[in-house]
Design a protein around this motif. Structure first.
Motif, PDB file in Angstrom:
ATOM      1  N   MET A   1      81.400  33.523  53.128  1.00  0.00           N
ATOM      2  CA  MET A   1      81.698  34.694  53.258  1.00  0.00           C
ATOM      3  C   MET A   1      82.919  34.747  54.544  1.00  0.00           C
ATOM      4  O   MET A   1      83.441  35.451  53.881  1.00  0.00           O
ATOM      5  CB  MET A   1      80.656  34.606  54.721  1.00  0.00           C
ATOM      6  N   LEU A   2      83.684  33.394  54.874  1.00  0.00           N
ATOM      7  CA  LEU A   2      84.947  33.472  55.937  1.00  0.00           C
ATOM      8  C   LEU A   2      85.168  32.069  55.251  1.00  0.00           C
ATOM      9  O   LEU A   2      83.870  30.985  55.429  1.00  0.00           O
ATOM     10  CB  LEU A   2      83.883  33.008  56.880  1.00  0.00           C
ATOM     11  N   LEU A   4      88.423  29.533  56.249  1.00  0.00           N
ATOM     12  CA  LEU A   4      89.958  29.794  57.096  1.00  0.00           C
ATOM     13  C   LEU A   4      90.533  28.519  56.232  1.00  0.00           C
ATOM     14  O   LEU A   4      89.889  27.379  55.922  1.00  0.00           O
ATOM     15  CB  LEU A   4      89.304  28.643  58.759  1.00  0.00           C
ATOM     16  N   GLU A  23      84.617  26.721  56.837  1.00  0.00           N
ATOM     17  CA  GLU A  23      83.726  27.416  55.980  1.00  0.00           C
ATOM     18  C   GLU A  23      82.198  28.026  56.156  1.00  0.00           C
ATOM     19  O   GLU A  23      81.872  26.822  57.184  1.00  0.00           O
ATOM     20  CB  GLU A  23      83.910  26.451  54.654  1.00  0.00           C
ATOM     21  N   ILE A  47      89.889  33.883  64.734  1.00  0.00           N
ATOM     22  CA  ILE A  47      88.969  34.059  63.974  1.00  0.00           C
ATOM     23  C   ILE A  47      88.941  36.453  64.410  1.00  0.00           C
ATOM     24  O   ILE A  47      88.532  37.062  63.702  1.00  0.00           O
ATOM     25  CB  ILE A  47      87.743  33.974  63.546  1.00  0.00           C
ATOM     26  N   ILE A  58      92.992  32.963  55.852  1.00  0.00           N
ATOM     27  CA  ILE A  58      91.709  32.968  56.130  1.00  0.00           C
ATOM     28  C   ILE A  58      91.467  34.171  55.026  1.00  0.00           C
ATOM     29  O   ILE A  58      91.798  35.333  54.407  1.00  0.00           O
ATOM     30  CB  ILE A  58      91.725  34.241  57.086  1.00  0.00           C
ATOM     31  N   GLU A  59      90.161  33.880  54.751  1.00  0.00           N
ATOM     32  CA  GLU A  59      89.494  34.415  53.246  1.00  0.00           C
ATOM     33  C   GLU A  59      88.780  35.326  53.273  1.00  0.00           C
ATOM     34  O   GLU A  59      87.666  34.609  54.651  1.00  0.00           O
ATOM     35  CB  GLU A  59      89.489  33.730  51.651  1.00  0.00           C
ATOM     36  N   TRP A  60      87.942  36.636  53.422  1.00  0.00           N
ATOM     37  CA  TRP A  60      86.856  37.055  53.605  1.00  0.00           C
ATOM     38  C   TRP A  60      86.691  37.655  52.089  1.00  0.00           C
ATOM     39  O   TRP A  60      86.928  38.133  51.858  1.00  0.00           O
ATOM     40  CB  TRP A  60      87.126  38.012  54.656  1.00  0.00           C
ATOM     41  N   GLN A  61      85.048  36.809  51.862  1.00  0.00           N
ATOM     42  CA  GLN A  61      84.538  37.043  51.320  1.00  0.00           C
ATOM     43  C   GLN A  61      85.693  36.727  49.586  1.00  0.00           C
ATOM     44  O   GLN A  61      85.222  37.386  48.191  1.00  0.00           O
ATOM     45  CB  GLN A  61      83.209  38.517  50.694  1.00  0.00           C
ATOM     46  N   ALA A  73      89.037  42.306  62.291  1.00  0.00           N
ATOM     47  CA  ALA A  73      87.607  41.664  62.281  1.00  0.00           C
ATOM     48  C   ALA A  73      86.244  42.882  62.516  1.00  0.00           C
ATOM     49  O   ALA A  73      85.414  41.879  61.555  1.00  0.00           O
ATOM     50  CB  ALA A  73      87.646  40.599  63.774  1.00  0.00           C
ATOM     51  N   ILE A  78      82.645  41.207  60.990  1.00  0.00           N
ATOM     52  CA  ILE A  78      82.908  39.467  62.143  1.00  0.00           C
ATOM     53  C   ILE A  78      82.418  40.291  63.660  1.00  0.00           C
ATOM     54  O   ILE A  78      83.774  41.142  63.915  1.00  0.00           O
ATOM     55  CB  ILE A  78      84.195  38.382  62.294  1.00  0.00           C
ATOM     56  N   VAL A 159      79.534  38.251  59.869  1.00  0.00           N
ATOM     57  CA  VAL A 159      79.720  36.643  60.606  1.00  0.00           C
ATOM     58  C   VAL A 159      79.275  37.200  61.651  1.00  0.00           C
ATOM     59  O   VAL A 159      80.375  37.911  62.657  1.00  0.00           O
ATOM     60  CB  VAL A 159      80.314  36.125  59.625  1.00  0.00           C
TER      61      VAL A 159
END
Length: 269
Positions: A1-2, A4, A23, A47, A58-61, A73, A78, A159
């Motif tokens: 999901m998330l 960094l 992660e 975050i 930062i990666e989201w999905q 966020a 988030i 998250v």
């Protein structure tokens, strides 16, 4: 999901985070632990969009995203529950759950629908509250914490970040909050748990990430590590006051002929 990667953050001459990685997968609890000043709060605020990082990704999905403010966020999915909870004591449970996200009908607050949704949400999470119309000021510490967590779920996040959710709570209230954390995992949410309480961490976390002086100092699978190993990573030394005390307790029990299994040691701590 998330995810960094290489997150760094500086405040003037202070390097709060350096190449921080993390992660979070769906349906797991990741504990973020470290001593005071290790960088946990800075990581959380990076975050949550409160203090955007200076460097890193930062990666989201699976896709890179930019989180420059709290709304970014929240829009991603988030949610953050800070230690101060930010509840309004003069409002009831419904008023707190929908604070800033009030439902309206024909320009007027739709109290009936908000109350209905409040009951449904609390029932789904098995949160026991005497009434959704009771003022938050009259709730116990554990109930206030669960209300704050439930409020974070109004926007259907993926998250949830919990900052010291059991701080200053009694034994029974702590158990209520930890039960709720496990239910969040059961609902498929990724949860980041920031805590100083190693008993709580070992009770609910799936993985443990250790921060020391703003840097990663180890990732641990809860089922393949020990409290002593985590404390060593937190303190940066294999020998500390905590580990010496635990070693002394084991030696005393062995001298008395006691078994002193894991359950006994957890109880002692």
């Amino acid at each position: 999901m998330l995810v960094l990667r290489g997150i760094s953050k500086r405040f003037g001459a202070v390097q709060a985070l350096s190449d921080f990685d993390l992660e979070v997968h769906a349906g797991e609890v990741v504990a973020l632990v470290g001593d005071n000043g290790a960088g946990k709060s800075t990581a959380v605020k990076s975050i949550a969009g409160v203090n955007p990082p200076d460097e890193g990704v930062i990666e989201w999905q699976g896709r890179p995203v930019s989180i420059g403010r709290p709304h970014d966020a929240q829009n991603l999915g988030i949610a953050t529950v800070y230690q101060d909870l930010a509840l309004c004591d003069n409002l009831d449970v419904v008023g707190n759950l929908f604070l800033g996200r009030e439902l309206r009908r024909f320009g007027v607050l739709d109290e009936v629908r908000m109350e209905q949704r409040s009951r449904e949400l609390l029932d789904t999470l098995s949160i026991r509250i005497p009434s959704v119309r009771i003022p938050v000021a009259s709730l116990s510490g554990g109930q206030r914490q669960t209300v704050a967590i439930a409020r974070s779920l109004i926007g259907d996040p993926k998250v949830v970040i919990l900052d010291e959710p059991t701080a200053a709570l009694g034994v029974e209230q702590t158990a209520e909050v930890l039960d709720l954390v496990e239910r969040l995992r059961g609902h498929g949410l990724g949860t980041i748990l920031i805590s100083h309480n190693m008993v709580d961490v070992m009770a609910v976390a799936d993985r443990i990430a250790v921060l020391r002086l703003g840097r990663n100092n180890g990732f641990f699978d809860k089922n393949a590590t020990t409290t002593e190993e985590i404390i060593s990573a937190i303190t940066g030394a294999s020998d500390s006051a905590v580990t010496r005390r635990q070693a002394r307790i084991r030696e005393e029990r062995e001298a008395r002929g006691e078994r002193g299994g894991p359950g006994r040691r957890e109880e002692e701590r």
